[in-house]
Design a protein around this motif. Structure first.
Motif, PDB file in Angstrom:
ATOM      1  N   LEU A  23       0.833  -1.206   0.000  1.00 26.90           N
ATOM      2  CA  LEU A  23       0.000   0.000   0.000  1.00 26.90           C
ATOM      3  C   LEU A  23       0.873   1.263   0.000  1.00 26.90           C
ATOM      4  O   LEU A  23       0.518   2.274  -0.617  1.00 26.90           O
ATOM      5  CB  LEU A  23      -0.922  -0.005   1.223  1.00 26.90           C
ATOM      6  CG  LEU A  23      -1.982  -1.117   1.260  1.00 26.90           C
ATOM      7  CD1 LEU A  23      -2.743  -1.072   2.583  1.00 26.90           C
ATOM      8  CD2 LEU A  23      -2.957  -0.965   0.093  1.00 26.90           C
ATOM      9  N   ILE A  58       0.035   0.909  -4.446  1.00 19.63           N
ATOM     10  CA  ILE A  58      -0.808  -0.132  -5.049  1.00 19.63           C
ATOM     11  C   ILE A  58      -2.203  -0.055  -4.445  1.00 19.63           C
ATOM     12  O   ILE A  58      -2.340   0.077  -3.220  1.00 19.63           O
ATOM     13  CB  ILE A  58      -0.192  -1.520  -4.817  1.00 19.63           C
ATOM     14  CG1 ILE A  58       1.194  -1.597  -5.450  1.00 19.63           C
ATOM     15  CG2 ILE A  58      -1.083  -2.623  -5.373  1.00 19.63           C
ATOM     16  CD1 ILE A  58       1.909  -2.903  -5.192  1.00 19.63           C
ATOM     17  N   PRO A  59      -3.258  -0.108  -5.252  1.00 24.27           N
ATOM     18  CA  PRO A  59      -4.621  -0.095  -4.696  1.00 24.27           C
ATOM     19  C   PRO A  59      -4.837  -1.250  -3.722  1.00 24.27           C
ATOM     20  O   PRO A  59      -4.176  -2.289  -3.813  1.00 24.27           O
ATOM     21  CB  PRO A  59      -5.505  -0.236  -5.930  1.00 24.27           C
ATOM     22  CG  PRO A  59      -4.666   0.249  -7.065  1.00 24.27           C
ATOM     23  CD  PRO A  59      -3.254  -0.121  -6.721  1.00 24.27           C
ATOM     24  N   ALA A  60      -5.779  -1.053  -2.813  1.00 24.74           N
ATOM     25  CA  ALA A  60      -6.005  -2.044  -1.757  1.00 24.74           C
ATOM     26  C   ALA A  60      -6.384  -3.407  -2.327  1.00 24.74           C
ATOM     27  O   ALA A  60      -5.926  -4.450  -1.846  1.00 24.74           O
ATOM     28  CB  ALA A  60      -7.087  -1.538  -0.807  1.00 24.74           C
ATOM     29  N   TRP A  61      -7.232  -3.405  -3.380  1.00 23.11           N
ATOM     30  CA  TRP A  61      -7.662  -4.696  -3.913  1.00 23.11           C
ATOM     31  C   TRP A  61      -6.521  -5.426  -4.607  1.00 23.11           C
ATOM     32  O   TRP A  61      -6.417  -6.652  -4.537  1.00 23.11           O
ATOM     33  CB  TRP A  61      -8.833  -4.501  -4.875  1.00 23.11           C
ATOM     34  CG  TRP A  61      -8.507  -3.778  -6.162  1.00 23.11           C
ATOM     35  CD1 TRP A  61      -8.518  -2.438  -6.375  1.00 23.11           C
ATOM     36  CD2 TRP A  61      -8.116  -4.390  -7.393  1.00 23.11           C
ATOM     37  NE1 TRP A  61      -8.159  -2.156  -7.669  1.00 23.11           N
ATOM     38  CE2 TRP A  61      -7.912  -3.343  -8.324  1.00 23.11           C
ATOM     39  CE3 TRP A  61      -7.916  -5.698  -7.813  1.00 23.11           C
ATOM     40  CZ2 TRP A  61      -7.520  -3.572  -9.636  1.00 23.11           C
ATOM     41  CZ3 TRP A  61      -7.533  -5.935  -9.129  1.00 23.11           C
ATOM     42  CH2 TRP A  61      -7.330  -4.881 -10.022  1.00 23.11           C
ATOM     43  N   LYS A  62      -5.618  -4.681  -5.247  1.00 24.07           N
ATOM     44  CA  LYS A  62      -4.453  -5.316  -5.867  1.00 24.07           C
ATOM     45  C   LYS A  62      -3.469  -5.824  -4.803  1.00 24.07           C
ATOM     46  O   LYS A  62      -2.876  -6.895  -4.953  1.00 24.07           O
ATOM     47  CB  LYS A  62      -3.749  -4.336  -6.793  1.00 24.07           C
ATOM     48  CG  LYS A  62      -4.391  -4.191  -8.166  1.00 24.07           C
ATOM     49  CD  LYS A  62      -3.494  -3.389  -9.101  1.00 24.07           C
ATOM     50  CE  LYS A  62      -4.090  -3.338 -10.510  1.00 24.07           C
ATOM     51  NZ  LYS A  62      -3.202  -2.602 -11.452  1.00 24.07           N
TER      52      LYS A  62
END
Length: 284
Positions: A175, A179-183
């Motif tokens: 994070l 990087i996005p949370a879902w990735k």
């Protein structure tokens, strides 16, 4: 202080006694399990031959025949159940481990634990009321619904525990890089927790592989090759239930052979799960 020192030998003696008792209990469990396996192998190996794995059942009095349709039916039912239970269970477990807070998450955990201990015959009746009665026929898909319900809480709880074991700094580092949370969850956390997730999935499959009670209300059984998800289907647990209760020695022998195949399947799945679990421990 002197009384404390005087009591030290007593505590050590009790500790040694309890270690011995625990060891004896573990040995007794191992002996019982070994006897069960030896008994099943001794009774079932005589039924195993090429015809057993490749041919359909024959009527009483005819030599030969096999349970190929039941083997294919069991694979079909377990595969359909896994296609439903595994994705839903894994996603639910990830949600509970990383994002689940409050009453909703607590309720999901509670009902998962309750569902894990629910009798399989009650789940079979649920699938009968949900699928068999509306469609008015027994089928492999109704059996897969029952097995999926049994599998799902196991996958949910094992996935949650596997994801919780992943150090938080790994996800936080992803994070921090933007990087996005879902990735970060799917590409960083889940791969690290994969051995534990695979372990839970294999244990769930081993749990339902030998279930016969739900199949009595759903798959019903058949003497022919599976004709699709919407038709009655044979399965190894059903063959064991039907043939073991018959008065015919040939059918009883086939039932022992099916029991041996199921024991071998469960042993293989548990061994695979153990290896995956050991790999996770060594990696950590």
């Amino acid at each position: 202080m002197p009384s404390l020192l005087k009591s030290t030998p007593v505590r050590k003696a009790w500790s040694n006694i309890m270690v011995v008792v625990a060891g004896l209990c573990a040995g007794a469990c191992g002996v019982v399990l070994a006897l069960v396996v030896i008994f099943v192998v001794g009774k079932g190996y005589k039924a195993l031959n090429w015809d057993f794995f490749t041919k359909l059942p024959l009527p009483v009095g005819m030599s030969g025949g096999g349970v190929a349709n039941a083997i294919v039916g069991s694979i079909e039912i377990i595969l359909m159940a896994s296609l439903v239970a595994v994705p839903v269970g894994v996603l639910a477990g990830i949600y509970l481990a990383l994002f689940g807070r409050g009453k909703l998450a607590a309720s999901v955990r509670f009902f998962s634990d309750v569902l894990t201990g629910m009798p399989s015959i009650a789940i079979g009746m649920f699938a009968y009321a949900l699928v068999v009665i509306p469609t008015r026929h027994f089928s492999a898909q109704s059996a897969s619904v029952a097995l999926a319900v049994i599998m799902m809480p196991i996958v949910v709880r094992t996935t949650e525990e596997a994801v919780r074991l992943v150090p938080g700094v790994i996800r936080e580092g992803a994070l921090a890089l933007g990087i996005p949370a879902w990735k970060a969850t799917l590409l960083v956390t889940v791969p690290v927790a994969r051995p534990g997730i695979v372990t839970g999935t294999l244990l769930a499959i081993a749990r339902v592989a030998g279930e016969s009670a739900p199949l009595l209300f759903t798959a019903f059984g058949s003497q022919f090759w599976p004709r699709g998800a919407a038709s009655p289907t044979a399965a190894l647990p059903l063959i064991i239930f039907q043939y073991a209760n018959s008065p015919y020695a040939d059918w009883q022998q086939i039932a022992w052979g099916c029991a041996l195949v199921l024991v071998a399947l469960v042993f293989a799945l548990n061994l695979t799960a153990r290896l995956a679990f050991s790999g996770r421990i060594s990696a950590n």
